[in-house]
Design a protein around this motif. Structure first.
Motif, mmCIF file in Angstrom:
data_model
loop_
_atom_site.group_PDB
_atom_site.id
_atom_site.type_symbol
_atom_site.label_atom_id
_atom_site.label_comp_id
_atom_site.label_asym_id
_atom_site.label_seq_id
_atom_site.Cartn_x
_atom_site.Cartn_y
_atom_site.Cartn_z
ATOM 1 N N GLY A 77 -5.796 -10.637 -1.568
ATOM 2 C CA GLY A 77 -5.867 -9.588 -2.580
ATOM 3 C C GLY A 77 -6.582 -8.341 -2.071
ATOM 4 O O GLY A 77 -7.124 -8.317 -0.953
ATOM 5 N N ALA A 78 -6.573 -7.320 -2.913
ATOM 6 C CA ALA A 78 -7.288 -6.087 -2.564
ATOM 7 C C ALA A 78 -8.779 -6.387 -2.430
ATOM 8 O O ALA A 78 -9.481 -5.767 -1.625
ATOM 9 N N THR A 79 -9.229 -7.372 -3.193
ATOM 10 C CA THR A 79 -10.659 -7.701 -3.169
ATOM 11 C C THR A 79 -11.103 -8.133 -1.766
ATOM 12 O O THR A 79 -12.209 -7.811 -1.350
ATOM 13 N N PHE A 82 -11.907 -5.195 0.313
ATOM 14 C CA PHE A 82 -13.219 -4.542 0.113
ATOM 15 C C PHE A 82 -14.145 -4.937 1.273
ATOM 16 O O PHE A 82 -14.900 -4.116 1.789
ATOM 17 N N PHE A 104 -13.082 -0.722 -9.551
ATOM 18 C CA PHE A 104 -12.766 -1.365 -8.279
ATOM 19 C C PHE A 104 -13.415 -0.638 -7.098
ATOM 20 O O PHE A 104 -13.816 -1.271 -6.124
ATOM 21 N N CYS A 157 -10.492 4.946 -4.144
ATOM 22 C CA CYS A 157 -9.420 4.231 -4.837
ATOM 23 C C CYS A 157 -8.552 5.304 -5.491
ATOM 24 O O CYS A 157 -9.026 6.053 -6.352
ATOM 25 N N ASN A 159 -5.954 5.306 -7.522
ATOM 26 C CA ASN A 159 -5.609 5.196 -8.947
ATOM 27 C C ASN A 159 -6.541 4.166 -9.596
ATOM 28 O O ASN A 159 -6.540 2.997 -9.207
ATOM 29 N N THR A 161 -7.200 1.808 -12.097
ATOM 30 C CA THR A 161 -6.384 1.011 -13.017
ATOM 31 C C THR A 161 -7.044 0.850 -14.388
ATOM 32 O O THR A 161 -6.366 0.839 -15.414
ATOM 33 N N ASP A 181 -7.744 2.406 -1.357
ATOM 34 C CA ASP A 181 -7.209 1.324 -2.187
ATOM 35 C C ASP A 181 -6.089 1.928 -3.048
ATOM 36 O O ASP A 181 -6.343 2.743 -3.931
ATOM 37 N N SER A 183 -3.839 -0.047 -4.750
ATOM 38 C CA SER A 183 -3.265 -1.218 -5.422
ATOM 39 C C SER A 183 -2.379 -0.857 -6.612
ATOM 40 O O SER A 183 -1.336 -1.466 -6.810
ATOM 41 N N SER A 184 -2.817 0.110 -7.408
ATOM 42 C CA SER A 184 -2.053 0.370 -8.631
ATOM 43 C C SER A 184 -1.205 1.632 -8.561
ATOM 44 O O SER A 184 -0.727 2.111 -9.587
ATOM 45 N N GLN A 204 0.701 -7.058 -6.773
ATOM 46 C CA GLN A 204 1.121 -7.493 -8.113
ATOM 47 C C GLN A 204 1.298 -6.400 -9.176
ATOM 48 O O GLN A 204 1.363 -6.694 -10.346
ATOM 49 N N LYS A 205 1.385 -5.132 -8.728
ATOM 50 C CA LYS A 205 1.679 -4.066 -9.686
ATOM 51 C C LYS A 205 3.021 -3.409 -9.369
ATOM 52 O O LYS A 205 3.968 -3.511 -10.128
HETATM 53 C C1 PLP Z 1 -7.193 -0.509 -7.943
HETATM 54 C C2 PLP Z 1 -7.431 -1.978 -7.793
HETATM 55 N N1 PLP Z 1 -8.135 -2.416 -6.734
HETATM 56 C C3 PLP Z 1 -8.375 -3.720 -6.571
HETATM 57 C C4 PLP Z 1 -7.931 -4.665 -7.464
HETATM 58 C C5 PLP Z 1 -8.221 -6.114 -7.232
HETATM 59 O O1 PLP Z 1 -7.076 -6.671 -6.755
HETATM 60 P P1 PLP Z 1 -6.896 -8.218 -6.380
HETATM 61 O O2 PLP Z 1 -6.954 -8.966 -7.660
HETATM 62 O O3 PLP Z 1 -5.570 -8.234 -5.695
HETATM 63 O O4 PLP Z 1 -8.010 -8.587 -5.469
HETATM 64 C C6 PLP Z 1 -7.193 -4.252 -8.576
HETATM 65 C C7 PLP Z 1 -6.696 -5.249 -9.534
HETATM 66 O O5 PLP Z 1 -6.264 -4.976 -10.623
HETATM 67 C C8 PLP Z 1 -6.947 -2.873 -8.744
HETATM 68 O O6 PLP Z 1 -6.257 -2.415 -9.804
#
Ligand code: PLP
Length: 368
Positions: A77-79, A82, A104, A157, A159, A161, A181, A183-184, A204-205
């Motif tokens: 995941g994005a986490t 980090f 995030f 980051c 966007n 979310t 980041d 992710s969104s 997952q977005k």
């Molecule tokens: C901008 C952003 N960064 C990080 C995350 C965390 O992502 P993950 O659950 O894939 O670790 C999210 C999850 O919604 C997110 O929206």
């Protein structure tokens, strides 16, 4: 809408294009005459190898990723990014700048600090939200960034979310690499990838199911992790092994390939941007003249992916969510950090879904 499907405004895992799910369903039991599902295939076999390589090539084409950058298809995941970004790019005794503009990016900063590598510093923040909406949240302007020219990278980051804000410009950090980041917002609009040292995003977005994390890294930035870095967390090792040091998230990668086909058929990222800007405008235009709903994000800092709003009253918000649910407009409850309502309108959300939502908001307002 068909097959009983509803309009799903979830922030993630999120809506996928119907045609992608239909192709996946059609190929589920017997992928292209192999007699098995993609889920059941060895990742070292010829058939899967073609899916993997094809997906990488499509992502490079759709995002116009230059040869200077490697694309990695990872897990965690994005986490996990980090930590991984700091472990790889922040030398011990080095320095890194973090823009803390949402939940995030704050987490990314905190994780990097906890690693005790180099020194992490907050280079800018966003004003917080107040429950009565008297403070709107915004992204700092270029002139408000407190940049350290000696930093190893600037992390932000693009966007947010949860807050529904977005950087509507790419920060100019001189020679300091941008680590972002996305992710969104990845694949939501054209992007000059060459401006970034590293981009990461959970799938997952806008890309597919959870379990896959895309990393796009400038090749010269990899290979500097400390010697004791676990191999799974070292970008250079992953580049060398073409993301296959262990079993990759095979099915999620296949779905990403189908999503990329869909994007190309729709006209690529320029068409995606037009589609997304149009959908977002429909909601923001309504919100800006509404007597009943308030928008949380400042005008210059609004996200085209996550539109966060509220009536300013918890009970009224609940009543609206109930009305929306009755019209098959689902998962509109915002994150608990902001409260209120959030419409996540990623690439796959059709314009009809957003129109139906705007009509529902009008009905709620008219019946006040
Ligand atoms: C901008 C952003 N960064 C990080 C995350 C965390 O992502 P993950 O659950 O894939 O670790 C999210 C999850 O919604 C997110 O929206």
């Amino acid at each position: 809408m068909n097959n009983g499907r509803i309009f799903n405004f979830s922030a993630g895992p999120a809506i996928l294009p119907d045609s992608v799910l239909e192709t996946a369903a059609a190929e589920m039991m017997n992928y292209k005459g192999t007699g098995m599902s993609v889920m059941e295939m060895s990742h070292r076999g010829k058939t899967y190898d073609a899916i993997f390589e094809d997906t990488l090539a499509k992502l490079r084409r759709v995002m116009a990723v230059p040869d200077t950058h490697a694309i990695l298809l990872l897990q965690g995941g994005a986490t996990m990014q980090f930590a991984m970004t700091a472990m790889n790019l922040l030398p011990i005794k080095g320095k890194a700048d973090y823009a803390v503009t949402g939940s995030f990016s704050k987490k990314a900063y905190e994780v990097a600090c906890s690693l005790d590598m180099g020194a992490c510093r907050v280079a800018c923040t966003s004003p917080g939200l107040s429950p009565d909406f008297s403070v709107q949240t915004s992204i700092p302007a270029q002139g408000e960034l407190d940049l350290d020219p000696g930093a190893s990278f600037f992390h932000y980051c693009m966007n947010n979310t949860i807050f529904g804000t977005a950087w509507n410009y790419i920060p100019d950090t001189g020679d300091v690499p941008l680590v972002c980041d996305m992710s969104s917002c990845i694949l939501s609009a054209p992007l000059d990838v060459s401006k970034f040292g590293l981009i990461y995003a959970g799938a997952q977005k806008n890309m597919g199911p959870a379990g896959l994390t895309v990393v796009i890294v400038r090749k010269d930035l990899a290979g500097h992790a400390p010697k004791n870095t676990p191999n799974m967390l070292d970008y250079a090792v992953m580049i060398k092994n073409n993301s296959m040091l262990n079993t990759p998230p095979t099915y999620s990668v296949y779905l990403l390939g189908l999503v990329l086909d869909w994007i190309e058929n729709m006209g690529g990222l320029a068409a995606m941007e037009k589609h997304n800007v149009g959908k977002a405008a429909l909601l923001y235009n309504f919100l800006d003249q509404s007597k009943r709903f308030l928008c949380k994000a400042d005008k210059g800092s609004r996200s085209i992916m996550n539109v966060v709003f509220s009536t300013g009253d918890e009970e009224q918000d609940k009543a609206f969510l109930k009305l929306a649910e009755s019209k098959n407009l689902s998962t509109l409850k915002a994150h608990k950090e902001t409260g209120g309502i959030r419409a996540s309108i990623y690439n796959a959300m059709p314009a009809e879904g957003v129109k139906a939502l705007a009509e529902c908001m009008k009905e709620f307002e008219d019946n006040a």
